[in-house]
Design a protein around this motif. Structure first.
Motif, PDB file in Angstrom:
ATOM      1  N   UNK A 139      12.146 -22.688   9.904  1.00  0.00           N
ATOM      2  CA  UNK A 139      10.931 -23.568   9.962  1.00  0.00           C
ATOM      3  C   UNK A 139       9.889 -22.708   9.082  1.00  0.00           C
ATOM      4  N   UNK A 140       9.156 -23.634   8.424  1.00  0.00           N
ATOM      5  CA  UNK A 140       8.129 -22.945   7.369  1.00  0.00           C
ATOM      6  C   UNK A 140       6.701 -23.431   7.911  1.00  0.00           C
ATOM      7  N   UNK A 141       5.773 -22.527   8.234  1.00  0.00           N
ATOM      8  CA  UNK A 141       4.373 -22.933   8.713  1.00  0.00           C
ATOM      9  C   UNK A 141       3.523 -22.819   7.479  1.00  0.00           C
ATOM     10  N   UNK A 142       2.700 -23.547   7.161  1.00  0.00           N
ATOM     11  CA  UNK A 142       1.417 -23.464   6.341  1.00  0.00           C
ATOM     12  C   UNK A 142       0.269 -23.902   7.049  1.00  0.00           C
ATOM     13  N   UNK A 143      -0.538 -22.586   7.363  1.00  0.00           N
ATOM     14  CA  UNK A 143      -1.921 -22.769   7.956  1.00  0.00           C
ATOM     15  C   UNK A 143      -2.861 -22.948   6.988  1.00  0.00           C
TER      16      UNK A 143
END
Length: 763
Positions: A574-578
């Motif tokens: 999983x990759x999160x971009x905030x």
């Protein structure tokens, strides 16, 4: 079972419970348990879990104020040095964007794969000129040595790109916000709740040891909020306990004229709380502070059981006889309360399930002690209580008219209200409004990414995940260029995909080409021949190295940063971009909808959580209404042989409606904790209504039922009135709704549930 065996069994159970709780009780205050555990959308579950357990959950924001700029800078640096010595507790302490010994980090040798670089003559010439400026500007010798290996500052640019985009000012080499110095401290990510408390205590202790001039320390962040919430909840429980003790003392000394009965009532209540805590701890392995605080105050209804026994006992009527007389309404009252709390079971919210279990166990425990043990303890005891007179009995028509008014008026008022329900997930946060405000201010200043707007990319293959993340970040870069958002934090700038690394690798010049370009670039500049041999060697060495992978970050100081936005769970990456600094939310949403790449990966945690909360509110309303409908059917069944039983239901439904209307009148939206409080209102409402309905005396004469119900209402209203002033907004909401609801149920029951005035009882 003889009385001796009953007492032995009772004392054994109480002793075992007390010993177990002494060694095993764990009270928590994070809101995780009040989040749904049965979310269907896997990605939404991941996001909500990250919002509660992500890297920021271990971050403490530190503000030092109330001193001059020089002193604050000194305190910031000293506190940073002292905390860094405790590496087993703190992962990092940051008070500026600068970092020493860059070249010691494992990622340094990969810098040309991590960040774009340009090796043409003109770019190198600009870099060498900047080098000279640093040299003539009296830069530290360590930094000069560093620039000999990285004259283009590629690694510095990489680090800067992946640091929080703080809006703070740099003064004396440290962060400042207005007149305060700031630090960002990360507790060890594997720390449990108690270890976080220890870490917070250490920060305060270290600051005290270096602070001779009374500067002030302010801490914020999820861990700090959780600690403060536990303290506030503990204080609230203590205040309510003291208030209840004072009220009970006054009631039993003044009304019952018996300290002994006070001991029996307090023993019944404490036993119910003790057994409820023990079994809840056994079942859930911990107790949430809110469930404990609400559960203890809820079990105030348990006082009703011994009160009814005391009020129906006299010089001529024994406690055992009194129990037989009131057993039916007492039993129905207990069953309705248990049925009310049973509506919380199986909702998917562990905190609410825990609260229901705590309340149900406590109610049953208090009922059993009251029915089977209190009469034994009162054997031969005579009661000389102050009498309470029966209220005025109303004729049939006034009762019908009043019933219509107290039901239809609040229904009409509520039906015309917009935005009646509050589905904002922040309502579950037990922190005070001031704590939330401080936390938001510091997070914004330090550039900590918002959790409300997130892009989530997942795949079983890590490189595909990184590739898709890069595509999303390219789209977000366009929004930054258009000033729609301020910035975003993603994995591509931290760990580029294999394709991006290969492209950068192909762009590296040959050793001879780079040496020739350096020779031409330093022409006319005071650099010795061979000054940048290390620079050339590093560029050449990276060509023979394997591509950078996620595991290479394990020994880097960027490890925690990567883990906060790239993680492996349930066989998926999983990759999160905030996103941070959204200028116009509506325009942002429009741009997201117009891009398939963004639209398919975008999640608003706030919206998703609010949708879940909205669904739960509907489910809770449905359960509450269903439960009331079942009870109403049961009342109708009982009323087939006794018509006056039909009045039992009116005070309960009107009390619920009036308490809700009062909250709306005050300008408050109805949240989940208001609905939970209504369960207590329903339980007490039926208790009052049942006993007033079983009234058999004429108006104006002493009444045992009126006596017990009046004392119960007084103690409950006073206790919850104090709870309504709690610093914990959740507990305050509970207090407000219960006070109005119980008062309404009591007053209405006194006039509506009592027998109807007829020509017979006029005599």
């Amino acid at each position: 079972m003889t009385s001796i065996y009953k007492n032995i069994l009772f004392f054994v159970a109480v002793t075992i419970s007390a010993l177990y709780l002494h060694d095993n009780l764990i009270v928590v205050s994070n809101i995780e348990q009040f989040m749904p555990s049965n979310i269907q959308d896997k990605n939404v579950k991941i996001l909500i879990n990250q919002s509660q357990k992500g890297s920021f959950a271990n971050t403490i924001l530190v503000q030092i104020s109330d001193s001059n700029e020089r002193e604050l800078s000194k305190l910031s640096r000293e506190l940073k040095l002292n905390l860094e010595k405790k590496a087993n507790i703190f992962d990092s302490v940051v008070n500026s964007l600068e970092r020493d010994n860059f070249e010691d980090d494992i990622l340094f040798k990969y810098r040309y794969l991590l960040h774009d670089s340009n090796f043409d003559i003109e770019s190198l010439h600009v870099s060498f000129n900047q080098f000279l400026n640093s040299f003539t500007g009296n830069a530290p010798s360590e930094f000069i040595d560093y620039l000999l290996s990285d004259p283009q500052r590629v690694f510095i640019d990489y680090l800067s790109l992946n640091q929080p985009k703080a809006s703070v000012m740099m003064k004396n080499g440290v962060w400042f916000l207005e007149d305060s110095a700031l630090l960002m401290v990360k507790i060890n990510r594997k720390s449990d709740l108690s270890q976080k408390d220890v870490a917070i205590s250490i920060i305060k202790k270290e600051f005290t040891s270096i602070n001779p001039n009374n500067a002030k320390l302010l801490l914020s962040g999820p861990s700090v909020v959780a600690t403060e919430s536990r303290i506030n909840i503990k204080n609230t429980i203590q205040y309510v306990s003291v208030a209840l003790s004072v009220v009970m003392f006054f009631v039993f000394v003044f009304v019952y004229r018996s300290p002994y009965l006070l001991i029996l009532a307090a023993g019944t209540l404490l036993t119910a709380i003790l057994i409820a805590m023990t079994l809840t701890q056994l079942i859930f392995s911990q107790i949430h502070g809110i469930a404990l605080a609400f559960g203890i105050t809820t079990l105030g209804v348990c006082l009703d059981y011994p009160l009814h026994i005391f009020s129906n006992t006299s010089a001529t009527i024994s406690a055992k006889t009194a129990v037989k007389k009131i057993f039916t309404p007492l039993k129905i009252g207990v069953l309705t309360s248990i049925l009310a709390y049973s509506s919380l079971l199986g909702t998917g919210f562990d905190g609410f399930t825990q609260l229901a279990v705590f309340s149900i166990i406590g109610l049953l425990s208090a009922f059993i002690v009251s029915i089977y043990l209190v009469p034994e303890w009162m054997q031969g005891y005579k009661i000389n209580k102050r009498e309470v007179l029966t209220g005025r009995l109303l004729p049939l028509m006034p009762k019908i008219l009043i019933s219509l008014l107290i039901v239809l008026l609040p229904v009409s008022y509520l039906s015309y209200q917009d935005g009646l329900f509050d589905v904002d997930i922040s309502q579950l946060n037990p922190a005070s409004a001031e704590s939330k405000k401080v936390d938001s201010k510091l997070r914004s200043a330090l550039g900590v990414g918002e959790i409300g707007h997130i892009f989530l990319i997942s795949n079983q293959n890590l490189d595909i995940t990184l590739k898709k993340s890069h595509e999303v970040e390219q789209e977000l870069t366009k929004l930054v260029d258009k000033n729609i958002i301020k910035d975003f934090t993603g994995v591509s700038s931290l760990l580029p995909s294999k394709k991006m690394q290969e492209q950068r690798l192909e762009g590296l010049p040959s050793k001879q080409t780079l040496q020739n370009n350096i020779t031409l670039a330093i022409s006319g500049l005071p650099f010795k021949k061979g000054a940048f041999d290390d620079f050339v060697s590093d560029v050449e060495n990276v060509k023979t190295m394997p591509l950078l992978v996620q595991k290479d970050f394990e020994m880097s100081f960027m490890k925690n940063k990567l883990q906060s936005i790239l993680f492996h769970q349930d066989d998926n990456w999983y990759s999160l971009i905030r996103v941070s600094g959204i200028k116009d939310v509506s325009l942002f949403n429009k741009k997201v909808d117009s891009s398939n790449i963004l639209k398919n990966t975008y999640y608003s945690v706030t919206v998703e959580a609010s949708n879940i909360m909205g669904a739960y509110l509907k489910e809770t309303w449905f359960r509450l209404i269903t439960m009331l409908a079942l009870i109403f059917i049961a009342v109708l069944w009982f009323a087939r042989t006794n018509k006056r039983r039909i009045w039992i239901f009116i005070p309960v439904i009107s009390g619920v409606l009036i308490s809700l209307s009062f909250q709306v009148f005050l300008g408050n939206s109805i949240n989940i904790f208001h609905l939970l409080s209504l369960l207590l209102v329903v339980g007490l409402g039926f208790d009052y209504s049942l006993f007033f309905n079983y009234e058999s005396t004429k108006s104006g004469v002493p009444s045992n039922s009126a006596h017990a119900v009046t004392i119960s209402a007084i103690t409950t209203i006073i206790t919850f009135a104090i709870l309504s002033f709690s610093d914990v907004s959740i507990l305050s909401s509970i207090g407000q709704i219960v006070v109005v609801g119980v008062l309404s149920c009591f007053v209405i029951s006194k006039f509506i549930s009592t027998p109807t005035l007829t020509s017979v009882n006029r005599i």
